[in-house]
Design an enzyme around this catalytic site. Structure first.
Site, PDB file in Angstrom:
ATOM      1  N   HIS A  71       0.817  -1.217   0.000  1.00 44.33           N
ATOM      2  CA  HIS A  71       0.000   0.000   0.000  1.00 44.33           C
ATOM      3  C   HIS A  71       0.849   1.264   0.000  1.00 44.33           C
ATOM      4  O   HIS A  71       0.408   2.302  -0.482  1.00 44.33           O
ATOM      5  CB  HIS A  71      -0.985  -0.022   1.171  1.00 44.33           C
ATOM      6  CG  HIS A  71      -2.150  -0.919   0.921  1.00 44.33           C
ATOM      7  ND1 HIS A  71      -3.461  -0.549   1.148  1.00 44.33           N
ATOM      8  CD2 HIS A  71      -2.213  -2.180   0.428  1.00 44.33           C
ATOM      9  CE1 HIS A  71      -4.271  -1.542   0.830  1.00 44.33           C
ATOM     10  NE2 HIS A  71      -3.535  -2.547   0.387  1.00 44.33           N
ATOM     11  N   ASP A  72       2.060   1.195   0.539  1.00 45.89           N
ATOM     12  CA  ASP A  72       2.932   2.367   0.427  1.00 45.89           C
ATOM     13  C   ASP A  72       3.451   2.490  -1.000  1.00 45.89           C
ATOM     14  O   ASP A  72       3.344   3.547  -1.619  1.00 45.89           O
ATOM     15  CB  ASP A  72       4.109   2.270   1.413  1.00 45.89           C
ATOM     16  CG  ASP A  72       4.908   3.574   1.435  1.00 45.89           C
ATOM     17  OD1 ASP A  72       4.289   4.647   1.246  1.00 45.89           O
ATOM     18  OD2 ASP A  72       6.137   3.538   1.633  1.00 45.89           O
ATOM     19  N   VAL A  75       1.338   3.699  -4.158  1.00 46.51           N
ATOM     20  CA  VAL A  75       0.826   5.074  -4.160  1.00 46.51           C
ATOM     21  C   VAL A  75       2.002   6.035  -3.994  1.00 46.51           C
ATOM     22  O   VAL A  75       2.641   6.051  -2.946  1.00 46.51           O
ATOM     23  CB  VAL A  75      -0.192   5.274  -3.007  1.00 46.51           C
ATOM     24  CG1 VAL A  75      -0.829   6.646  -3.094  1.00 46.51           C
ATOM     25  CG2 VAL A  75      -1.254   4.182  -3.046  1.00 46.51           C
ATOM     26  N   HIS A 200      -2.248 -13.221   0.134  1.00 46.52           N
ATOM     27  CA  HIS A 200      -3.477 -13.465   0.891  1.00 46.52           C
ATOM     28  C   HIS A 200      -3.520 -14.861   1.521  1.00 46.52           C
ATOM     29  O   HIS A 200      -4.577 -15.297   1.959  1.00 46.52           O
ATOM     30  CB  HIS A 200      -4.710 -13.205   0.011  1.00 46.52           C
ATOM     31  CG  HIS A 200      -4.879 -11.755  -0.337  1.00 46.52           C
ATOM     32  ND1 HIS A 200      -5.675 -11.309  -1.357  1.00 46.52           N
ATOM     33  CD2 HIS A 200      -4.338 -10.637   0.221  1.00 46.52           C
ATOM     34  CE1 HIS A 200      -5.621  -9.977  -1.419  1.00 46.52           C
ATOM     35  NE2 HIS A 200      -4.814  -9.551  -0.473  1.00 46.52           N
ATOM     36  N   ASP A 272       2.822 -19.030   2.368  1.00 44.86           N
ATOM     37  CA  ASP A 272       3.210 -20.047   1.388  1.00 44.86           C
ATOM     38  C   ASP A 272       2.219 -20.044   0.223  1.00 44.86           C
ATOM     39  O   ASP A 272       1.395 -19.146   0.119  1.00 44.86           O
ATOM     40  CB  ASP A 272       3.280 -21.429   2.059  1.00 44.86           C
ATOM     41  CG  ASP A 272       1.919 -21.886   2.579  1.00 44.86           C
ATOM     42  OD1 ASP A 272       0.898 -21.225   2.279  1.00 44.86           O
ATOM     43  OD2 ASP A 272       1.877 -22.898   3.300  1.00 44.86           O
TER      44      ASP A 272
HETATM   45  C1  HEM Z   1      -4.582  -7.828  -6.237  1.00 46.42           C
HETATM   46  C2  HEM Z   1      -5.208  -6.861  -5.631  1.00 46.42           C
HETATM   47  C3  HEM Z   1      -5.444  -6.842  -4.151  1.00 46.42           C
HETATM   48  C4  HEM Z   1      -6.613  -6.549  -3.561  1.00 46.42           C
HETATM   49  C5  HEM Z   1      -7.915  -6.171  -4.246  1.00 46.42           C
HETATM   50  C6  HEM Z   1      -6.408  -6.665  -2.138  1.00 46.42           C
HETATM   51  C7  HEM Z   1      -7.376  -6.427  -1.192  1.00 46.42           C
HETATM   52  C8  HEM Z   1      -7.231  -6.674   0.154  1.00 46.42           C
HETATM   53  C9  HEM Z   1      -8.256  -6.468   1.140  1.00 46.42           C
HETATM   54  C10 HEM Z   1      -9.654  -5.908   0.877  1.00 46.42           C
HETATM   55  C11 HEM Z   1      -7.757  -6.852   2.342  1.00 46.42           C
HETATM   56  C12 HEM Z   1      -8.469  -6.837   3.688  1.00 46.42           C
HETATM   57  C13 HEM Z   1      -8.522  -5.451   4.288  1.00 46.42           C
HETATM   58  C14 HEM Z   1      -9.484  -5.406   5.445  1.00 46.42           C
HETATM   59  O1  HEM Z   1     -10.683  -5.568   5.198  1.00 46.42           O
HETATM   60  O2  HEM Z   1      -9.044  -5.223   6.606  1.00 46.42           O
HETATM   61  C15 HEM Z   1      -6.415  -7.325   2.114  1.00 46.42           C
HETATM   62  C16 HEM Z   1      -5.599  -7.843   3.082  1.00 46.42           C
HETATM   63  C17 HEM Z   1      -4.283  -8.157   2.873  1.00 46.42           C
HETATM   64  N1  HEM Z   1      -3.582  -7.986   1.690  1.00 46.42           N
HETATM   65 FE1  HEM Z   1      -4.356  -7.567  -0.107  1.00 46.42          FE
HETATM   66  N2  HEM Z   1      -5.122  -7.020  -1.916  1.00 46.42           N
HETATM   67  C18 HEM Z   1      -4.485  -7.133  -3.110  1.00 46.42           C
HETATM   68  C19 HEM Z   1      -3.155  -7.423  -3.294  1.00 46.42           C
HETATM   69  C20 HEM Z   1      -2.253  -7.596  -2.268  1.00 46.42           C
HETATM   70  C21 HEM Z   1      -0.826  -7.603  -2.437  1.00 46.42           C
HETATM   71  C22 HEM Z   1      -0.100  -7.351  -3.756  1.00 46.42           C
HETATM   72  C23 HEM Z   1      -0.296  -7.814  -1.204  1.00 46.42           C
HETATM   73  C24 HEM Z   1       1.153  -7.883  -0.789  1.00 46.42           C
HETATM   74  C25 HEM Z   1       2.109  -8.291  -1.569  1.00 46.42           C
HETATM   75  C26 HEM Z   1      -1.389  -7.968  -0.297  1.00 46.42           C
HETATM   76  C27 HEM Z   1      -1.252  -8.284   1.026  1.00 46.42           C
HETATM   77  C28 HEM Z   1      -2.293  -8.365   1.913  1.00 46.42           C
HETATM   78  C29 HEM Z   1      -2.141  -8.829   3.271  1.00 46.42           C
HETATM   79  C30 HEM Z   1      -0.884  -9.381   3.907  1.00 46.42           C
HETATM   80  C31 HEM Z   1      -3.397  -8.698   3.878  1.00 46.42           C
HETATM   81  C32 HEM Z   1      -3.756  -9.019   5.331  1.00 46.42           C
HETATM   82  C33 HEM Z   1      -3.453  -7.784   6.153  1.00 46.42           C
HETATM   83  C34 HEM Z   1      -3.630  -7.956   7.637  1.00 46.42           C
HETATM   84  O3  HEM Z   1      -4.000  -9.022   8.104  1.00 46.42           O
HETATM   85  O4  HEM Z   1      -3.385  -6.967   8.372  1.00 46.42           O
HETATM   86  N3  HEM Z   1      -2.556  -7.792  -0.958  1.00 46.42           N
HETATM   87  N4  HEM Z   1      -6.113  -7.187   0.775  1.00 46.42           N
END
Ligand code: HEM
Ligand SMILES: *[C@@H]1O[C@H](CO)[C@@H](O)[C@H](O)[C@H]1NC(C)=O
Ligand SMILES: *[C@@H]1O[C@H](CO)[C@@H](O)[C@H](O)[C@H]1NC(C)=O
Length: 348
Positions: A71-72, A75, A200, A272
């Site tokens: 996210h950093d 943007v 994810h 993983d």
């Molecule tokens: C492909 C498009 C992506 C979408 C639409 C997306 C969307 C989201 C959403 C909606 C959440 C949950 C936020 C919440 O409701 O609290 C999430 C969590 C997360 N995303 Fe993504 N994401 C994407 C790609 C990525 C990428 C590229 C990464 C890192 C390389 C990433 C890493 C994570 C992680 C680790 C979480 C869990 C965060 C936590 O537990 O604090 N995501 N993502």
């Protein structure tokens, strides 16, 4: 109150010094592995020590760090813009964007920054600390399978706007073509979109991030999993739910997906390739995850990474490095923040 002439002069001098200390941002090509080896000896060990300690206390923090990197960097490049709090002259920073719901680990980064300032004042940027910390988290959560060197030398930016975060970051309701276009804007391929989505396998999402999934048909989400999610979301207002069903609590899984209880893990948030298996089985939380199955090339990569976990570990590492090199917009200025949540001129 009337300011004395001398005080006014002093304030103007401080402001001028602040403006002079804002320097043009480095280009991605100028980032260097080992950038701080002489400038701040032992820096990477200090960061790692704090990350390991934090993950011991709460393993979930690791997922927050990995998401913060994304996210950093997506943007305005990796400039720590996501870390800035709202202030009098910037009432609506990136943190306020709906797409940034659930971001965390800000306190940990501030703690690391303070420790680093003690050791080497004014030398290490928050944007670099964020990348080091996310790297260490990814490594810890994967038992060292995800690992890479971090090229460093980033500066912290001055600009942080919620509208920009909302426009640049992908949304969990996006379809595959929109995701592909979104990643292409940052020069990321379909393959890299699929690789990075594998993040994810860890962490959690709020129910509001997958409301639509709760009424999707059986060819898009396994009905038993859909019922599990509905049940989870019925407790409290917009609770977070784990992204990876194998991190779910035993009783809930026993009730909705009894065949799955043998796959539950004692240690949650293991980074993983399980995301790809879950995705093919239609047990992933976000629409943006499932939609990867609907485009030929993306689907091919989902299979590829489901079949080879080692390949994913390596390619995910490379893709995080590529993310970490996203540059600030041309002509941007930067600084070494004293605190990660505040631009330096706001401290005077
Ligand atoms: C492909 C498009 C992506 C979408 C639409 C997306 C969307 C989201 C959403 C909606 C959440 C949950 C936020 C919440 O409701 O609290 C999430 C969590 C997360 N995303 Fe993504 N994401 C994407 C790609 C990525 C990428 C590229 C990464 C890192 C390389 C990433 C890493 C994570 C992680 C680790 C979480 C869990 C965060 C936590 O537990 O604090 N995501 N993502
Ligand atoms: C993507 O690549 C093009 C062409 O090499 C370059 O001009 C542009 O700055 C890159 N965009 C990003 C966000 O890195
Ligand atoms: C999986 O990927 C690794 C790393 O690229 C490679 O060395 C290995 O041969 C692959 N395994 C299979 C079964 O294809």
């Amino acid at each position: 109150m009337k300011l004395s002439g001398a005080l006014v002069f002093a304030l103007v001098a401080v402001q001028a010094a602040v403006l002079l200390s804002a320097v043009p941002s480095a280009q991605a090509s100028e980032l260097q592995v080992g950038y701080y080896s002489k400038k701040c000896k032992g820096l990477e060990n200090v960061v790692k020590w704090h990350v390991v300690k934090a993950l011991k206390a709460n393993r979930r923090t690791g997922a927050a760090l990995v998401r913060l990197l994304f996210h950093d960097c997506f943007v305005r490049g990796c400039d720590g813009s996501v870390l800035l709090d709202k202030s009098y002259d910037n009432p609506n920073p990136e943190k306020n964007a709906p797409v940034n719901i659930g971001l965390a680990a800000f306190d940990l980064l501030e703690e690391i920054k303070a420790a680093v300032e003690d050791r080497c004042p004014g030398v290490v940027s928050c944007s670099d600390i964020l990348i080091f910390a996310a790297r260490d988290a990814a490594s810890a959560l994967s038992n060292g399978h995800v690992h890479f060197d971090v090229p460093a030398g980033r500066l912290d930016g001055f600009v942080s706007k919620a509208e920009e975060a909302q426009a640049e970051l992908p949304d969990s309701t996006d379809d595959v073509e929109k995701l592909i276009a979104n990643f292409a804007r940052k020069n990321f391929t379909v393959e890299e979109l699929v690789i990075l989505s594998g993040a994810h396998s860890i962490g959690q999402g709020h129910c509001s991030s997958f409301t639509g999934r709760l009424s999707e048909p059986a060819d898009q989400i396994t009905p038993a999993y859909r019922e599990l999610l509905k049940y989870k979301c019925s407790s409290g207002s917009n609770p977070p739910v784990v992204n990876n069903v194998r991190d779910e609590d035993y009783n809930t899984v026993g009730r909705f997906m009894p065949g799955f209880v043998s796959r539950l893990r004692k240690v949650p948030d293991f980074l993983d390739n399980s995301y790809y298996h879950n995705n093919l089985a239609k047990i992933v939380t976000f629409h943006s995850d499932w939609t990867l199955l609907t485009q030929k090339e993306a689907l091919g990569h989902v299979h590829e990474y489901a079949d080879n976990g080692t390949l994913w570990d390596e390619d995910f590492s490379d893709s995080l490095v590529k993310l970490s090199k996203l540059p600030m917009p041309a002509g941007s200025k930067g600084e070494i923040r004293k605190k990660c949540s505040i631009s330096n001129h706001r401290l005077y």
